[in-house]
Design an enzyme around this catalytic site. Structure first.
Site, PDB file in Angstrom:
ATOM      1  N   ARG A  98      50.088  -7.975 -23.103  1.00 25.06           N
ATOM      2  CA  ARG A  98      50.189  -6.960 -22.184  1.00 25.06           C
ATOM      3  C   ARG A  98      48.795  -7.015 -21.375  1.00 25.06           C
ATOM      4  NH1 ARG A  98      51.477  -1.528 -24.904  1.00 25.06           N
ATOM      5  NH2 ARG A  98      51.918  -0.934 -22.683  1.00 25.06           N
TER       6      ARG A  98
ATOM      7  N   ASP B 295      55.147   1.595 -21.577  1.00 30.46           N
ATOM      8  CA  ASP B 295      56.179   1.091 -22.767  1.00 30.46           C
ATOM      9  C   ASP B 295      57.417   1.559 -22.180  1.00 30.46           C
ATOM     10  OD1 ASP B 295      54.250  -0.062 -24.252  1.00 30.46           O
ATOM     11  OD2 ASP B 295      54.211   1.632 -25.580  1.00 30.46           O
ATOM     12  N   GLU B 296      58.502   0.809 -22.490  1.00 27.56           N
ATOM     13  CA  GLU B 296      59.589   0.890 -21.965  1.00 27.56           C
ATOM     14  C   GLU B 296      60.569   2.362 -22.396  1.00 27.56           C
ATOM     15  OE1 GLU B 296      62.670  -1.629 -23.632  1.00 27.56           O
ATOM     16  OE2 GLU B 296      61.903  -1.778 -25.441  1.00 27.56           O
TER      17      GLU B 296
ATOM     18  N   GLU C 198      46.162  -2.846 -29.887  1.00 30.37           N
ATOM     19  CA  GLU C 198      45.897  -3.010 -28.632  1.00 30.37           C
ATOM     20  C   GLU C 198      45.360  -1.925 -27.946  1.00 30.37           C
ATOM     21  OE1 GLU C 198      50.100  -1.839 -27.935  1.00 30.37           O
ATOM     22  OE2 GLU C 198      48.800  -2.676 -29.455  1.00 30.37           O
ATOM     23  N   ASP C 199      46.002  -0.607 -28.112  1.00 32.70           N
ATOM     24  CA  ASP C 199      45.501   0.449 -27.495  1.00 32.70           C
ATOM     25  C   ASP C 199      44.120   0.779 -27.988  1.00 32.70           C
ATOM     26  OD1 ASP C 199      47.872   1.538 -26.081  1.00 32.70           O
ATOM     27  OD2 ASP C 199      48.813   1.810 -28.013  1.00 32.70           O
TER      28      ASP C 199
ATOM     29  N   ARG D 273      26.637 -14.922 -11.036  1.00 28.85           N
ATOM     30  CA  ARG D 273      26.100 -13.772 -10.867  1.00 28.85           C
ATOM     31  C   ARG D 273      24.919 -13.616 -10.042  1.00 28.85           C
ATOM     32  NH1 ARG D 273      27.101 -15.155 -16.145  1.00 28.85           N
ATOM     33  NH2 ARG D 273      28.816 -13.780 -17.546  1.00 28.85           N
TER      34      ARG D 273
END
Length: 763
Positions: free
Chosen positions: A539, A555-556, A643-644, A431
């Site tokens: 995802r 999402d589908e 996960e959201d 860094r």
């Protein structure tokens, strides 16, 4: 004859002139330095000049500022060199880089022995190591080793002093003379000299130490850490007292100090002189002799008055109401008030000559502190008065950033230490100082992702650049059959029609193979199928196929129009560090249950944007996968729709900002997960994208049948997920917002031809 005498005389005269010209200057210098040497034998400084100090103090008082019991600087240096026998250690000479090549930077902590006492502070350090993403339980994989022996307090008068450390560490088969070992220490030496003696030979180990003398500090090898108390939080930590983007009003006091005054011994000289700058108005300097067992035996004529004045002011109130805080040395160079001043946004004025400041290898302390000289104490008031108000505010804001980024918890102190060592292993991928000293800080700017500032979502405005003008659509498919459903076909057509779409990636997270390529719709942009591992955390994996800055996570079963996608992407380009999307939820504190609640009711506040339809920067994929420990990703894979929440919590912890909701054409309805024909682990096969109105501060309404039961379990898992994440982070990172962004002229009574996104208003 006379000519000969004349030549002899001229030669003799020339010889004397040459001798005087070339040798006289040296003789004068010798005599001069001899006088200076004799003069230097006196104790310095000798405060006897009444003409200079008549308005500040009695010369009789200042005459005795030297303590004959203290060792001379030469004696202290000899003592330090006797402790650090490998004083010339560098990473190139005392560190085995080959141990880090196969498995990368992994850290192993020795197993704790049952009969070995460990202080509370060292327990926190070991816990931080084990919570780190670099931790490994296998010593064969380790690049760095941490002792289980408590080495924090090496004052042999302390009750936490561990004896026979030399014998114990020599018995460790991995010790290897200290090579590739990291030793933590907060207190070294003892009364009266407080030398840096640790009581054992550290060998070639890296020393992470508080109150580090610059003379004994090995640059590029050792690490200076701050002195922190046993009550310092393990993780999270309290916020700084100056909130982000707020301008602090002018404070009551300019400069303050309230603390102990040492009557004798090392450190007494500086604190004994602090009363000279006290004016009782905007400069408050209070000391007390009332500490220790035998303070009355040594008290001087000032003690009684000082003790009375000391009780008139509250320490916390002084911190809150002062612009600058004096941080003098104590018995050792560091003190607790250094971190206290940082948290309070009280600019530290350091009076500790020879102190190697914490993490000075990467932190630019010139932007957050005023470094004074102990011998020039009387110049401090005039020096701080000359600092411009704009610079004072910049200093205060920097103290808050540094406190939150590196010092507010033991976790951050330990992890900063590890990251500094890791950067030394690969200097070409380390860094920059800019990353360390600019929001969000070095811990959250991963050099494995990039070392170019333009690749991160935080620095566009500072460098006058902007993110790329295209996005990658990332669709997670969990259809139970091998055929494509109508919703995903419509979604692909809508997204591919966007002028900003660069490519479409479909993450196939079902056990059955994906349909053949001829079954997929024809699009104007590339469409790629990625075989997933059937885990929800997949995802957010940093796939190399994602080349654009922006990612549209879908999402589908999500239903979006091309206009909605276009407008959301334009909004995201103005806020590239945030999550920008459509379906939202919020959190709240349930006072009855004494835990955090989670609701999907349509309210006037939001704190979560579901990743079933949301834009965010691709860097968050790397942060999610590489920064977070494996335990949190396993938590996500075991709880529905976690996960959201985790992605929103992570982004909020990095940016300290809420997500942004944009206009949507349709309200979303939540579908209950089904697991028919597609074994998706414990994650649940169906998406979390849609939502329905739910009563606030309560679980979803009960619905008869298996769908209602599944929805109740899902909601309960979301609540559990949120509370487990708060426990791991140590605080609630989510930030609430009441903002929604609509296009200009949205639903205004004007012609449709004048509106840029007219289709957003169609039902």
């Amino acid at each position: 004859m006379q000519t000969r005498k004349k030549h002899i005389f001229l030669t003799f005269l020339a010889s004397w002139l040459l001798l005087f010209f070339f040798g006289g200057d040296r003789l004068r210098r010798f005599a001069f330095f001899s006088g200076r040497k004799a003069e230097a034998r006196r104790n310095w400084p000798s405060w006897t000049d009444r003409s200079l100090l008549k308005s500040f103090a009695d010369p009789e008082e200042l005459q005795s500022d030297g303590d004959p019991s203290l060792p001379s600087p030469r004696a202290r240096r000899a003592a330090r060199l006797s402790v650090y026998k490998n004083s010339r250690c560098r990473m190139e000479t005392c560190f085995d880089f080959s141990r880090c090549r196969k498995h990368g930077f992994k850290v192993f902590a020795y197993p704790r022995e049952r009969d070995q006492p460990i202080s509370e502070s060292y327990s926190k350090i070991l816990a931080s190591i084990e919570r780190s993403r670099y931790y490994t339980p296998n010593p064969e994989e380790a690049c760095l080793f941490i002792l289980s022996i408590d080495t924090l307090d090496r004052d042999h008068l302390s009750g936490q002093y561990v004896r026979n450390v030399d014998e114990k560490i020599r018995g460790f088969p991995l010790w290897n003379g200290g090579r590739n070992h990291l030793i933590f220490n907060l207190y070294s030496g003892t009364w009266p000299n407080y030398t840096e003696d640790l009581g054992f030979d550290i060998g070639q180990a890296i020393l992470a130490k508080a109150s580090f003398y610059t003379e004994s500090f090995r640059p590029g090898f050792d690490i200076s850490i701050p002195l922190f108390s046993k009550d310092h939080p393990q993780r999270g930590g309290e916020r700084g007292w100056l909130y982000q983007d707020s301008i602090h009003p002018k404070k009551k006091y300019l400069l303050v100090f309230k603390g102990k005054r040492y009557l004798t011994g090392i450190g007494s000289g500086t604190r004994n002189a602090l009363h000279h700058i006290h004016n009782g108005k905007d400069i408050i300097s209070l000391t007390t002799c009332k500490h220790g067992k035998d303070w009355e035996k040594h008290k001087d004529t000032r003690c009684d008055k000082d003790n009375v004045d000391y009780e008139k002011f509250d320490y916390q109130e002084l911190l809150h109401n002062s612009t600058f805080c004096i941080v003098p040395r104590g018995r050792r160079l560091g003190s607790f008030r250094f971190l206290e001043a940082l948290q309070a946004a009280c600019i530290p004025v350091l009076l500790s000559d020879g102190w190697e400041l914490p993490f000075a290898e990467v932190i630019d302390w010139g932007k957050a502190t005023v470094v004074g000289n102990e011998r020039l104490l009387l110049q401090i008031p005039s020096a701080v008065r000359c600092i411009h108000p704009e610079r004072v505010l910049a200093f205060q804001q920097q103290t808050q950033f540094l406190w939150d980024a590196y010092f507010s918890s033991v976790d951050k102190i330990v992890h900063t230490t590890l990251e500094i060592i890791k950067d030394r292993l690969l200097p070409h991928r380390s860094r920059s100082l800019f990353l360390w000293n600019t929001l969000p800080g070095g811990l959250l700017a991963l050099p494995d992702f990039s070392t170019h500032l333009g690749d991160f979502p935080f620095y566009y405005l500072q460098h006058g650049s902007s993110p790329s003008k295209k996005f990658t659509a990332f669709i997670r498919a969990v259809s139970p059959s091998s055929s494509l459903s109508q919703p995903i076909l419509r979604l692909i057509q809508a997204v591919s029609g966007s002028q900003y779409c660069a490519q479409i990636l479909v993450l196939w997270s079902c056990e059955k193979p994906p349909p053949p390529s001829e079954k997929w719709p024809q699009t104007t942009v590339p469409l790629t199928i990625i075989q997933g591992r059937r885990k929800l955390s997949d995802r957010f994996f940093p796939y190399t196929a994602i080349q654009t800055d922006a990612v549209l996570s879908l999402d589908e079963h999500t239903s979006l129009s091309t206009s909605e996608v276009d407008f959301a992407f334009v909004v995201w380009r103005s806020f590239p560090e945030r999550i920008v999307g459509f379906p939202t939820q919020s959190h709240f504190w349930d006072a009855e249950q004494r835990r955090w609640g989670y609701t999907s009711k349509w309210t006037n506040e939001l704190s979560i944007v579901l990743t079933a339809a949301a834009f965010y920067h691709r860097y968050y994929h790397s942060l999610f996968t590489e920064y977070l420990p494996a335990g949190l990703r396993e938590l996500v894979d075991g709880l529905a729709a976690c996960e959201d929440i985790l992605m929103n919590v992570l982004v909020a912890a990095v940016t300290k900002l809420p997500p942004i909701k944009v206009t949507q054409r349709k309200q979303y309805k939540e579908t209950v997960p089904q697991q028919v024909g597609c074994k998706d682990g414990d994650a649940g096969a169906a998406p979390a994208g849609e939502q329905s109105p739910l009563p606030q501060h309560s679980p979803p309404a009960k619905v008869k049948g298996t769908a209602g039961a599944a929805g109740g379990r899902r909601f309960s898992q979301q609540q559990d997920c949120l509370n487990q994440l708060v426990d791991w982070f140590g605080y609630m990172p989510l930030v609430s917002s009441q903002l929604r962004l609509d296009p200009v002229l949205f639903k205004d009574q004007v012609s449709v031809l004048r509106k840029k996104y007219p289709r957003l208003e169609k039902p």
